[in-house]
Motif scaffolding. Structure first.
Motif, PDB file in Angstrom:
ATOM      1  N   ASP A  80       0.867  -1.179   0.000  1.00  0.00           N
ATOM      2  CA  ASP A  80       0.000   0.000   0.000  1.00  0.00           C
ATOM      3  C   ASP A  80       0.898   1.221   0.000  1.00  0.00           C
ATOM      4  OD1 ASP A  80      -2.165  -1.685   0.312  1.00  0.00           O
ATOM      5  OD2 ASP A  80      -2.144  -1.544   2.481  1.00  0.00           O
ATOM      6  N   SER A  81       0.552   2.191  -0.828  1.00  0.00           N
ATOM      7  CA  SER A  81       1.361   3.397  -0.850  1.00  0.00           C
ATOM      8  C   SER A  81       0.795   4.463   0.069  1.00  0.00           C
ATOM      9  CB  SER A  81       1.424   3.907  -2.288  1.00  0.00           C
ATOM     10  OG  SER A  81       1.173   5.246  -2.388  1.00  0.00           O
ATOM     11  N   VAL A  82      -0.498   4.420   0.311  1.00  0.00           N
ATOM     12  CA  VAL A  82      -1.151   5.454   1.122  1.00  0.00           C
ATOM     13  C   VAL A  82      -2.084   4.778   2.111  1.00  0.00           C
ATOM     14  CG1 VAL A  82      -2.637   7.480   1.086  1.00  0.00           C
ATOM     15  CG2 VAL A  82      -1.060   7.080  -0.803  1.00  0.00           C
ATOM     16  N   LYS A 105      -5.091  -8.833  -1.926  1.00  0.00           N
ATOM     17  CA  LYS A 105      -3.652  -8.687  -1.735  1.00  0.00           C
ATOM     18  C   LYS A 105      -3.323  -7.223  -1.480  1.00  0.00           C
ATOM     19  CE  LYS A 105      -2.878 -12.281  -5.205  1.00  0.00           C
ATOM     20  NZ  LYS A 105      -2.567 -12.462  -6.614  1.00  0.00           N
ATOM     21  N   ARG A 106      -2.222  -7.028  -0.783  1.00  0.00           N
ATOM     22  CA  ARG A 106      -1.742  -5.657  -0.614  1.00  0.00           C
ATOM     23  C   ARG A 106      -1.193  -5.171  -1.946  1.00  0.00           C
ATOM     24  NH1 ARG A 106      -0.729  -4.124   4.580  1.00  0.00           N
ATOM     25  NH2 ARG A 106       1.025  -2.815   4.019  1.00  0.00           N
ATOM     26  N   TYR A 107      -1.549  -3.972  -2.310  1.00  0.00           N
ATOM     27  CA  TYR A 107      -1.004  -3.385  -3.526  1.00  0.00           C
ATOM     28  C   TYR A 107      -1.217  -1.885  -3.466  1.00  0.00           C
ATOM     29  CZ  TYR A 107      -5.630  -2.575  -5.646  1.00  0.00           C
ATOM     30  OH  TYR A 107      -6.888  -2.124  -5.923  1.00  0.00           O
ATOM     31  N   ASP A 108      -0.554  -1.173  -4.352  1.00  0.00           N
ATOM     32  CA  ASP A 108      -0.685   0.285  -4.373  1.00  0.00           C
ATOM     33  C   ASP A 108      -1.971   0.656  -5.102  1.00  0.00           C
ATOM     34  OD1 ASP A 108      -0.570   2.966  -4.625  1.00  0.00           O
ATOM     35  OD2 ASP A 108       1.425   3.061  -5.506  1.00  0.00           O
ATOM     36  N   TRP A 109      -3.020   0.830  -4.337  1.00  0.00           N
ATOM     37  CA  TRP A 109      -4.337   1.121  -4.914  1.00  0.00           C
ATOM     38  C   TRP A 109      -4.451   2.541  -5.462  1.00  0.00           C
ATOM     39  CZ3 TRP A 109      -6.999   4.955  -2.282  1.00  0.00           C
ATOM     40  CH2 TRP A 109      -6.535   5.247  -0.985  1.00  0.00           C
ATOM     41  N   THR A 110      -3.390   3.351  -5.294  1.00  0.00           N
ATOM     42  CA  THR A 110      -3.392   4.692  -5.893  1.00  0.00           C
ATOM     43  C   THR A 110      -2.806   4.672  -7.308  1.00  0.00           C
ATOM     44  OG1 THR A 110      -1.170   5.359  -5.144  1.00  0.00           O
ATOM     45  CG2 THR A 110      -3.012   5.670  -3.589  1.00  0.00           C
ATOM     46  N   TYR A 111      -2.226   3.562  -7.714  1.00  0.00           N
ATOM     47  CA  TYR A 111      -1.613   3.408  -9.043  1.00  0.00           C
ATOM     48  C   TYR A 111      -0.505   4.431  -9.289  1.00  0.00           C
ATOM     49  CZ  TYR A 111      -5.868   0.677  -9.506  1.00  0.00           C
ATOM     50  OH  TYR A 111      -6.885  -0.212  -9.271  1.00  0.00           O
ATOM     51  N   PHE A 155      -4.862   6.451 -18.298  1.00  0.00           N
ATOM     52  CA  PHE A 155      -5.813   5.818 -17.373  1.00  0.00           C
ATOM     53  C   PHE A 155      -6.314   6.836 -16.364  1.00  0.00           C
ATOM     54  CE2 PHE A 155      -1.838   4.468 -14.960  1.00  0.00           C
ATOM     55  CZ  PHE A 155      -2.116   5.079 -13.745  1.00  0.00           C
ATOM     56  N   GLU A 156      -7.463   6.486 -15.757  1.00  0.00           N
ATOM     57  CA  GLU A 156      -8.056   7.333 -14.725  1.00  0.00           C
ATOM     58  C   GLU A 156      -8.884   6.457 -13.798  1.00  0.00           C
ATOM     59  OE1 GLU A 156     -10.892  11.309 -14.245  1.00  0.00           O
ATOM     60  OE2 GLU A 156      -9.990  10.831 -16.178  1.00  0.00           O
ATOM     61  N   ASP A 157      -8.817   6.747 -12.506  1.00  0.00           N
ATOM     62  CA  ASP A 157      -9.603   6.012 -11.517  1.00  0.00           C
ATOM     63  C   ASP A 157     -10.024   6.995 -10.428  1.00  0.00           C
ATOM     64  OD1 ASP A 157      -9.757   2.764 -10.522  1.00  0.00           O
ATOM     65  OD2 ASP A 157     -10.063   4.289  -8.988  1.00  0.00           O
ATOM     66  N   GLU A 158     -11.281   6.898  -9.999  1.00  0.00           N
ATOM     67  CA  GLU A 158     -11.776   7.823  -8.974  1.00  0.00           C
ATOM     68  C   GLU A 158     -11.579   7.288  -7.557  1.00  0.00           C
ATOM     69  OE1 GLU A 158     -15.780   8.957  -9.992  1.00  0.00           O
ATOM     70  OE2 GLU A 158     -15.045  10.571 -11.283  1.00  0.00           O
TER      71      GLU A 158
END
Length: 257
Positions: A80-82, A105-111, A155-158
């Motif tokens: 996770d980044s944030v 899974k843990r991942y950087d959901w902020t991309y 890409f874009e994600d809200e």
């Protein structure tokens, strides 16, 4: 997020260079799911334009391009980044997606990505070397005619309504030079704002481009002096974000044997 999905392909010649901007529809969900599995990420951005590309290619085939898939490959998918109060709830909501029934899974959901472009060419490729040279931004402010302009969203994600994460590439071509800005913009509401910029500049007749990467970031709590209305405008808020990193490179063109 109202984006037109009408496909278009624009080509523009600049001396020995061909600049191509391809814009087409959002990736289909089944293709996104397959790509997520390949990249070992539980989820990919809601709006992923996998076939969009901004390419600058020399007549000798070498060059550089900017695309969404390579940008996502630079995301740290191991952590996770944030950390935010809503992160657990956010990830649980994503856990129900069809391709991820297992524990999230843990991942950087902020991309967050530090992508700076993809070098092109098989036998002949551009060489990137650190440099102290800088792009002359004052020269770019001169009112020179713009003969070609394109803006390509990758890409874009809200972030499940908790902000926005997006990356896009813009290019403008003048009679004697071209300038490209690849910008990753992240806003996690109530938490932070982050901007990663890659600037690329080339003057006609020179055997290199200059590439500058910068990373700016600030916690929202440290932006009390900034009108919140600016938080959604990367062009306006960038000036208030402390600079954490700058890296400059000279992209030297290969010479034919």
């Amino acid at each position: 997020m109202a984006h037109g999905f009408r496909s278009s392909k624009q080509d523009f010649a600049f001396g020995p260079w061909k600049i191509t901007a391809t814009k087409t529809h959002i990736m289909k969900s089944k293709d996104i799911e397959r790509l997520a599995e390949e990249m070992h990420m539980p989820s990919l951005p809601e709006m992923l334009f996998g076939d969009n590309v901004l390419r600058i290619q020399h007549s000798d085939s070498f060059g550089i391009e900017f695309n969404a898939i390579d940008a996502l490959k630079r995301v740290n998918n191991l952590q996770d980044s944030v950390k935010v109060a809503c992160a657990q709830e956010w990830q649980e909501s994503r856990a129900d997606s069809e391709h991820s029934k297992e524990v999230v899974k843990r991942y950087d959901w902020t991309y967050t990505t530090d992508y700076r472009g993809t070098l092109l060419g098989d036998d002949m490729r551009i060489t990137a070397t650190p440099t102290t040279e800088r792009i002359d931004l004052e020269k770019l402010k001169a009112r020179e005619q713009i003969v070609f302009f394109e803006d390509v969203l990758l890409f874009e994600d809200e972030l499940h309504d908790h902000g926005v994460s997006m990356i896009s590439a813009k290019i403008r071509v003048m009679p004697t030079s071209f300038f490209l800005l690849l910008r990753f913009f992240l806003r996690v509401d109530g938490v932070l704002i982050r901007i990663h910029d890659t600037r690329l500049f080339h003057e006609a007749g020179k055997d290199f481009m200059l590439r500058e990467f910068s990373a700016r970031e600030s916690k929202i709590s440290e932006l009390k002096h900034v009108p919140p209305a600016l938080f959604t405008d990367p062009n306006e808020v960038a000036q208030y974000l402390p600079l954490h990193l700058t890296e400059c490179e000279k992209l030297v063109f290969p010479v034919k044997e």
